[in-house]
Enzyme design. Structure first.
Site, PDB file in Angstrom:
ATOM      1  N   HIS A  62       0.868  -1.174   0.000  1.00  0.00           N
ATOM      2  CA  HIS A  62       0.000   0.000   0.000  1.00  0.00           C
ATOM      3  C   HIS A  62       0.910   1.230   0.000  1.00  0.00           C
ATOM      4  O   HIS A  62       1.759   1.378   0.884  1.00  0.00           O
ATOM      5  CB  HIS A  62      -0.919   0.016   1.217  1.00  0.00           C
ATOM      6  CG  HIS A  62      -1.908  -1.109   1.233  1.00  0.00           C
ATOM      7  ND1 HIS A  62      -2.138  -1.905   2.320  1.00  0.00           N
ATOM      8  CD2 HIS A  62      -2.727  -1.565   0.246  1.00  0.00           C
ATOM      9  CE1 HIS A  62      -3.052  -2.807   2.026  1.00  0.00           C
ATOM     10  NE2 HIS A  62      -3.424  -2.623   0.770  1.00  0.00           N
ATOM     11  N   GLU A  65       1.725   3.465   3.160  1.00  0.00           N
ATOM     12  CA  GLU A  65       2.242   2.849   4.382  1.00  0.00           C
ATOM     13  C   GLU A  65       3.767   2.906   4.332  1.00  0.00           C
ATOM     14  O   GLU A  65       4.432   1.972   3.895  1.00  0.00           O
ATOM     15  CB  GLU A  65       1.700   1.431   4.520  1.00  0.00           C
ATOM     16  CG  GLU A  65       0.172   1.430   4.658  1.00  0.00           C
ATOM     17  CD  GLU A  65      -0.424   0.039   4.774  1.00  0.00           C
ATOM     18  OE1 GLU A  65       0.346  -0.944   4.811  1.00  0.00           O
ATOM     19  OE2 GLU A  65      -1.659  -0.061   4.819  1.00  0.00           O
ATOM     20  N   HIS A 155       3.430  -3.775   6.860  1.00  0.00           N
ATOM     21  CA  HIS A 155       2.397  -2.755   6.673  1.00  0.00           C
ATOM     22  C   HIS A 155       2.323  -1.866   7.903  1.00  0.00           C
ATOM     23  O   HIS A 155       2.914  -2.151   8.949  1.00  0.00           O
ATOM     24  CB  HIS A 155       1.025  -3.428   6.479  1.00  0.00           C
ATOM     25  CG  HIS A 155       0.869  -4.154   5.193  1.00  0.00           C
ATOM     26  ND1 HIS A 155       0.108  -3.689   4.146  1.00  0.00           N
ATOM     27  CD2 HIS A 155       1.385  -5.346   4.777  1.00  0.00           C
ATOM     28  CE1 HIS A 155       0.153  -4.553   3.140  1.00  0.00           C
ATOM     29  NE2 HIS A 155       0.924  -5.568   3.496  1.00  0.00           N
ATOM     30  N   GLU A 219       1.351  -5.861  10.683  1.00  0.00           N
ATOM     31  CA  GLU A 219       0.959  -4.468  10.912  1.00  0.00           C
ATOM     32  C   GLU A 219       1.810  -3.915  12.051  1.00  0.00           C
ATOM     33  O   GLU A 219       1.680  -4.332  13.197  1.00  0.00           O
ATOM     34  CB  GLU A 219      -0.524  -4.382  11.272  1.00  0.00           C
ATOM     35  CG  GLU A 219      -1.464  -4.966  10.222  1.00  0.00           C
ATOM     36  CD  GLU A 219      -1.640  -4.070   9.015  1.00  0.00           C
ATOM     37  OE1 GLU A 219      -1.196  -2.900   9.069  1.00  0.00           O
ATOM     38  OE2 GLU A 219      -2.237  -4.516   8.013  1.00  0.00           O
TER      39      GLU A 219
END
Length: 332
Positions: A62, A65, A155, A219
């Site tokens: 992404h 990010e 991420h 994450e």
């Protein structure tokens, strides 16, 4: 990418954000490694026939990010200064190059939903073409790899979370490799691990399913601006990654054993009538009780089936046919 900000970036960060591996490739090539760039933004560094662990490290899937880009840039730069310290065969993939340059999450559609055979109306998107490049390079990288295979897809989260750091681990990973991965995630300061039985078209699930890799979507904290991320929030992950790439034993016991969850149900958006019973700003791991409504889509109503389920990644704005959220249950 904002031109003024780009000009102020440290050279390693600017190079990785621009998918420029020239300095790193030269350093490792000069040290006798086999170095290749099979596609834009993808670098492989190997010692052929060595039987070393194979590690795939992906960032920028992404484009907004950016924290993992900075983290990885500094790790690569340090290793390039002493290339003999690299103890694994390494592939580094910068995912959404165009989106990073544009300072956007994606160009046409979410790249991390493109690692599937059926793409429907998304087949002609820029991200579908990029996923095909990544799939081909990944297959070539793992084709001759030994038994120990890793894929860490790094991420940062858009929304707040009751667990600021968490990871999604495909349940199909072989048990020993999965336990080793979860142990590494604890070392990296990850607070929660979600075991997932079903693919959502993600890059890490693809590598686990098709290449036997211990793959995880990790994450690492909150989303930030390139060059302005608080790198302190990535300190544990950076140390754990550095240790993995250098083949060193863990310096200490895990910061904490991650809490374990399993996906109970995926909430799929079926039509434009889809609505959620709470806003997309809802924190990850917000608990709901049995019988609570999660979402409705015409005649389809999603409700909590267990005594307690926690919502993760709520997003009613996804395209039709994609996951608008997942519900998880605590198992450990």
């Amino acid at each position: 990418m904002n031109e003024t900000l780009q000009d102020g970036l440290p050279p390693p960060v600017r190079a990785l954000a621009e998918a420029d591996f020239s300095a790193v490739a030269q350093a490792f090539g000069g040290a006798g490694f086999s170095v290749a760039e099979p596609a834009d933004g993808i670098l492989t560094i190997r010692r052929p026939g060595s039987g070393r662990p194979a590690v795939l490290l992906s960032v920028g899937v992404h484009g907004d990010e950016t924290g993992p880009i900075e983290l990885t840039a500094y790790l690569l730069d340090a290793l390039a200064r002493e290339p003999a310290a690299l103890a694994v065969d390494l592939m580094v993939c910068v995912g959404s190059i165009g989106a990073i340059r544009a300072g956007k999450r994606f160009i046409d559609a979410d790249l991390n939903r493109m690692f599937r055979a059926e793409r429907g109306s998304l087949a002609g998107t820029a991200e579908a073409a990029r996923a095909d490049e990544m799939i081909a390079a990944t297959a070539a990288f793992f084709a001759d790899a030994g038994a120990e295979r890793w894929h860490l897809d790094l991420h940062t989260a858009i929304r707040a979370s009751h667990y600021p750091t968490f990871a999604i681990v495909p349940e199909l990973i072989e048990e020993t490799a999965r336990e080793r991965l979860i142990g590494w995630l604890g070392e990296a300061g990850i607070g929660a691990v979600i075991l997932n039985r079903e693919t959502a078209g993600t890059y890490s699930y693809h590598t686990a399913e098709h290449h036997g890799a211990a793959g995880s979507t990790v994450e690492l904290g909150r989303i930030g601006t390139l060059g302005r991320n608080d790198l302190a929030q990535f300190a544990a992950a950076s140390a754990a990654l550095d240790r993995l790439l250098r083949g060193k034993p863990p310096a200490q016991a895990p910061l904490a054993v991650p809490h374990l969850f399993r996906v109970a149900q995926n909430i799929i958006k079926l039509s434009d009538r889809f609505t959620m019973a709470f806003g997309k700003e809802t924190q990850n791991f917000t608990p709901l009780r049995q019988g609570d409504e999660i979402a409705r889509d015409g005649d389809t109503v999603y409700t909590v089936q267990h005594d307690e389920e926690f919502v993760v990644f709520p997003n009613p704005d996804v395209r039709i046919g994609l996951r608008a959220g997942m519900m998880v249950v605590r198992i450990g």
